[in-house]
Design a protein around this motif. Sequence first.
Motif, PDB file in Angstrom:
ATOM      1  N   ASN A  51       0.837  -1.183   0.000  1.00  0.00           N
ATOM      2  CA  ASN A  51       0.000   0.000   0.000  1.00  0.00           C
ATOM      3  C   ASN A  51       0.882   1.247   0.000  1.00  0.00           C
ATOM      4  OD1 ASN A  51      -1.478   2.213   1.807  1.00  0.00           O
ATOM      5  ND2 ASN A  51      -3.050   0.994   0.791  1.00  0.00           N
ATOM      6  N   ALA A  52       0.461   2.276  -0.743  1.00  0.00           N
ATOM      7  CA  ALA A  52       1.283   3.478  -0.905  1.00  0.00           C
ATOM      8  C   ALA A  52       1.563   4.188   0.423  1.00  0.00           C
ATOM      9  CB  ALA A  52       0.602   4.438  -1.873  1.00  0.00           C
ATOM     10  N   ALA A  53       0.724   3.968   1.421  1.00  0.00           N
ATOM     11  CA  ALA A  53       0.914   4.644   2.711  1.00  0.00           C
ATOM     12  C   ALA A  53       1.997   3.980   3.566  1.00  0.00           C
ATOM     13  CB  ALA A  53      -0.404   4.675   3.483  1.00  0.00           C
ATOM     14  N   LEU A  54       2.464   2.815   3.160  1.00  0.00           N
ATOM     15  CA  LEU A  54       3.495   2.112   3.927  1.00  0.00           C
ATOM     16  C   LEU A  54       4.831   2.239   3.193  1.00  0.00           C
ATOM     17  CD1 LEU A  54       3.900   0.267   6.444  1.00  0.00           C
ATOM     18  CD2 LEU A  54       3.605  -1.683   4.897  1.00  0.00           C
ATOM     19  N   PRO A  55       5.841   2.858   3.824  1.00  0.00           N
ATOM     20  CA  PRO A  55       7.107   3.139   3.122  1.00  0.00           C
ATOM     21  C   PRO A  55       8.047   1.928   3.084  1.00  0.00           C
ATOM     22  CG  PRO A  55       7.230   3.994   5.350  1.00  0.00           C
ATOM     23  CD  PRO A  55       5.836   3.425   5.188  1.00  0.00           C
ATOM     24  N   TRP A  56       7.537   0.811   2.598  1.00  0.00           N
ATOM     25  CA  TRP A  56       8.311  -0.413   2.518  1.00  0.00           C
ATOM     26  C   TRP A  56       8.535  -0.820   1.070  1.00  0.00           C
ATOM     27  CZ3 TRP A  56       6.180  -4.567   6.463  1.00  0.00           C
ATOM     28  CH2 TRP A  56       6.274  -4.049   7.771  1.00  0.00           C
ATOM     29  N   VAL A  57       9.630  -1.540   0.860  1.00  0.00           N
ATOM     30  CA  VAL A  57       9.820  -2.305  -0.370  1.00  0.00           C
ATOM     31  C   VAL A  57       9.598  -3.760   0.008  1.00  0.00           C
ATOM     32  CG1 VAL A  57      11.450  -3.034  -2.130  1.00  0.00           C
ATOM     33  CG2 VAL A  57      11.432  -0.656  -1.362  1.00  0.00           C
ATOM     34  N   PHE A  58       8.667  -4.415  -0.671  1.00  0.00           N
ATOM     35  CA  PHE A  58       8.249  -5.775  -0.310  1.00  0.00           C
ATOM     36  C   PHE A  58       8.205  -6.616  -1.581  1.00  0.00           C
ATOM     37  CE2 PHE A  58       4.460  -8.623   0.394  1.00  0.00           C
ATOM     38  CZ  PHE A  58       5.106  -9.523   1.228  1.00  0.00           C
ATOM     39  N   SER A  59       8.918  -7.743  -1.570  1.00  0.00           N
ATOM     40  CA  SER A  59       8.973  -8.557  -2.783  1.00  0.00           C
ATOM     41  C   SER A  59       9.294 -10.003  -2.436  1.00  0.00           C
ATOM     42  CB  SER A  59      10.032  -8.005  -3.743  1.00  0.00           C
ATOM     43  OG  SER A  59      11.312  -8.065  -3.125  1.00  0.00           O
ATOM     44  N   PRO A  60       8.950 -10.937  -3.317  1.00  0.00           N
ATOM     45  CA  PRO A  60       9.346 -12.330  -3.100  1.00  0.00           C
ATOM     46  C   PRO A  60      10.820 -12.513  -3.431  1.00  0.00           C
ATOM     47  CG  PRO A  60       8.157 -12.118  -5.165  1.00  0.00           C
ATOM     48  CD  PRO A  60       8.113 -10.768  -4.510  1.00  0.00           C
ATOM     49  N   GLU A  61      11.487 -13.409  -2.705  1.00  0.00           N
ATOM     50  CA  GLU A  61      12.894 -13.691  -2.992  1.00  0.00           C
ATOM     51  C   GLU A  61      13.040 -14.629  -4.190  1.00  0.00           C
ATOM     52  OE1 GLU A  61      15.116 -14.929   0.403  1.00  0.00           O
ATOM     53  OE2 GLU A  61      14.957 -12.969   1.377  1.00  0.00           O
ATOM     54  N   GLN A  62      11.961 -15.331  -4.535  1.00  0.00           N
ATOM     55  CA  GLN A  62      11.954 -16.182  -5.714  1.00  0.00           C
ATOM     56  C   GLN A  62      10.639 -15.941  -6.452  1.00  0.00           C
ATOM     57  OE1 GLN A  62      12.011 -17.990  -2.349  1.00  0.00           O
ATOM     58  NE2 GLN A  62      10.064 -16.937  -2.602  1.00  0.00           N
ATOM     59  N   ARG A  63      10.674 -16.026  -7.759  1.00  0.00           N
ATOM     60  CA  ARG A  63       9.463 -15.746  -8.541  1.00  0.00           C
ATOM     61  C   ARG A  63       8.518 -16.934  -8.586  1.00  0.00           C
ATOM     62  NH1 ARG A  63       8.169 -10.737  -8.318  1.00  0.00           N
ATOM     63  NH2 ARG A  63       9.987  -9.430  -8.637  1.00  0.00           N
ATOM     64  N   SER A  64       9.061 -18.157  -8.545  1.00  0.00           N
ATOM     65  CA  SER A  64       8.206 -19.340  -8.603  1.00  0.00           C
ATOM     66  C   SER A  64       8.980 -20.564  -8.128  1.00  0.00           C
ATOM     67  CB  SER A  64       7.694 -19.565 -10.028  1.00  0.00           C
ATOM     68  OG  SER A  64       8.752 -19.887 -10.899  1.00  0.00           O
ATOM     69  N   VAL A  65       8.236 -21.608  -7.754  1.00  0.00           N
ATOM     70  CA  VAL A  65       8.801 -22.914  -7.436  1.00  0.00           C
ATOM     71  C   VAL A  65       7.856 -23.979  -7.984  1.00  0.00           C
ATOM     72  CG1 VAL A  65      10.016 -22.164  -5.344  1.00  0.00           C
ATOM     73  CG2 VAL A  65       7.687 -23.052  -5.171  1.00  0.00           C
ATOM     74  N   ASP A  66       8.411 -25.098  -8.346  1.00  0.00           N
ATOM     75  CA  ASP A  66       7.604 -26.247  -8.761  1.00  0.00           C
ATOM     76  C   ASP A  66       7.515 -27.211  -7.597  1.00  0.00           C
ATOM     77  OD1 ASP A  66       7.291 -25.224 -11.318  1.00  0.00           O
ATOM     78  OD2 ASP A  66       9.013 -26.319 -12.126  1.00  0.00           O
ATOM     79  N   VAL A  67       6.288 -27.588  -7.227  1.00  0.00           N
ATOM     80  CA  VAL A  67       6.089 -28.512  -6.110  1.00  0.00           C
ATOM     81  C   VAL A  67       5.169 -29.647  -6.549  1.00  0.00           C
ATOM     82  CG1 VAL A  67       6.422 -26.742  -4.343  1.00  0.00           C
ATOM     83  CG2 VAL A  67       4.124 -27.212  -5.171  1.00  0.00           C
ATOM     84  N   ARG A  68       5.395 -30.812  -5.986  1.00  0.00           N
ATOM     85  CA  ARG A  68       4.487 -31.923  -6.209  1.00  0.00           C
ATOM     86  C   ARG A  68       3.299 -31.780  -5.262  1.00  0.00           C
ATOM     87  NH1 ARG A  68       8.312 -36.856  -5.283  1.00  0.00           N
ATOM     88  NH2 ARG A  68       6.442 -38.075  -5.770  1.00  0.00           N
ATOM     89  N   VAL A  69       2.152 -32.215  -5.708  1.00  0.00           N
ATOM     90  CA  VAL A  69       0.941 -32.146  -4.885  1.00  0.00           C
ATOM     91  C   VAL A  69       1.171 -32.969  -3.621  1.00  0.00           C
ATOM     92  CG1 VAL A  69      -1.491 -32.764  -4.743  1.00  0.00           C
ATOM     93  CG2 VAL A  69      -0.581 -31.743  -6.844  1.00  0.00           C
ATOM     94  N   GLY A  70       0.935 -32.356  -2.459  1.00  0.00           N
ATOM     95  CA  GLY A  70       1.159 -33.002  -1.171  1.00  0.00           C
ATOM     96  C   GLY A  70       2.522 -32.727  -0.579  1.00  0.00           C
TER      97      GLY A  70
END
Length: 198
Positions: free
Chosen positions: A71-90
């Motif tokens: 949100n623009a009112a919060l002066p943070w930079v927030f992001s994922p360290e990885q864009r994606s992962v492949d996982v098996r179901v379960g």
Amino acid sequence: MDPELARKNKRIMAGCVLAVCFMIGLSFAAVPLYDLFCRVTGFAGTTQVSAEAPDEVLDRVITIRFDASTNAALPWVFSPEQRSVDVRVGETAMAFYVAENRSDRRTVGTATFNVTPLKAGQYFTKTQCFCFTEQALEPGQSVDMPVSFYVDTALVDDRNMDNVDTITLSYTFFPMEGEEDVSPTGNTAASGQPAPVN
């Protein structure tokens, strides 16, 4: 006044008062009931919560993508360290988001989340998460925020999920109201790591 008419008026008045009381009570119950409905059904992309992973891991692979906004009112930079992962179901997996306070004062935020496609919400289960918990950051402080999750094996039995091979987990951080009054002791801000929450 006719006694019969007076009795009818009293019954009508009592019925109106009861109806008003019922509607007021329903309005207070609406938010927790809606929250419960979303958590049970996965409605609107609401994820599930569990303390443990399933016993079975299947061969089907799902790509989990990670998205972040602030949100623009919060002066943070927030992001994922990885864009994606492949996982098996379960299979249980862990991903990290990173948040940095770019202001010159202590700030407190809290995150909301959902998954897309929305129909996947009932099968995406988190075992550890920073969401809906106050996170306090000192000026210039940066922290890693872990989320542990799995895709429930029940997904493979739902024909409506046959075409789903990618699920996106999205978080948005918002500033907390009255953040200057929040004590940092519950967020381990001094240690640089927020307290994970199940």
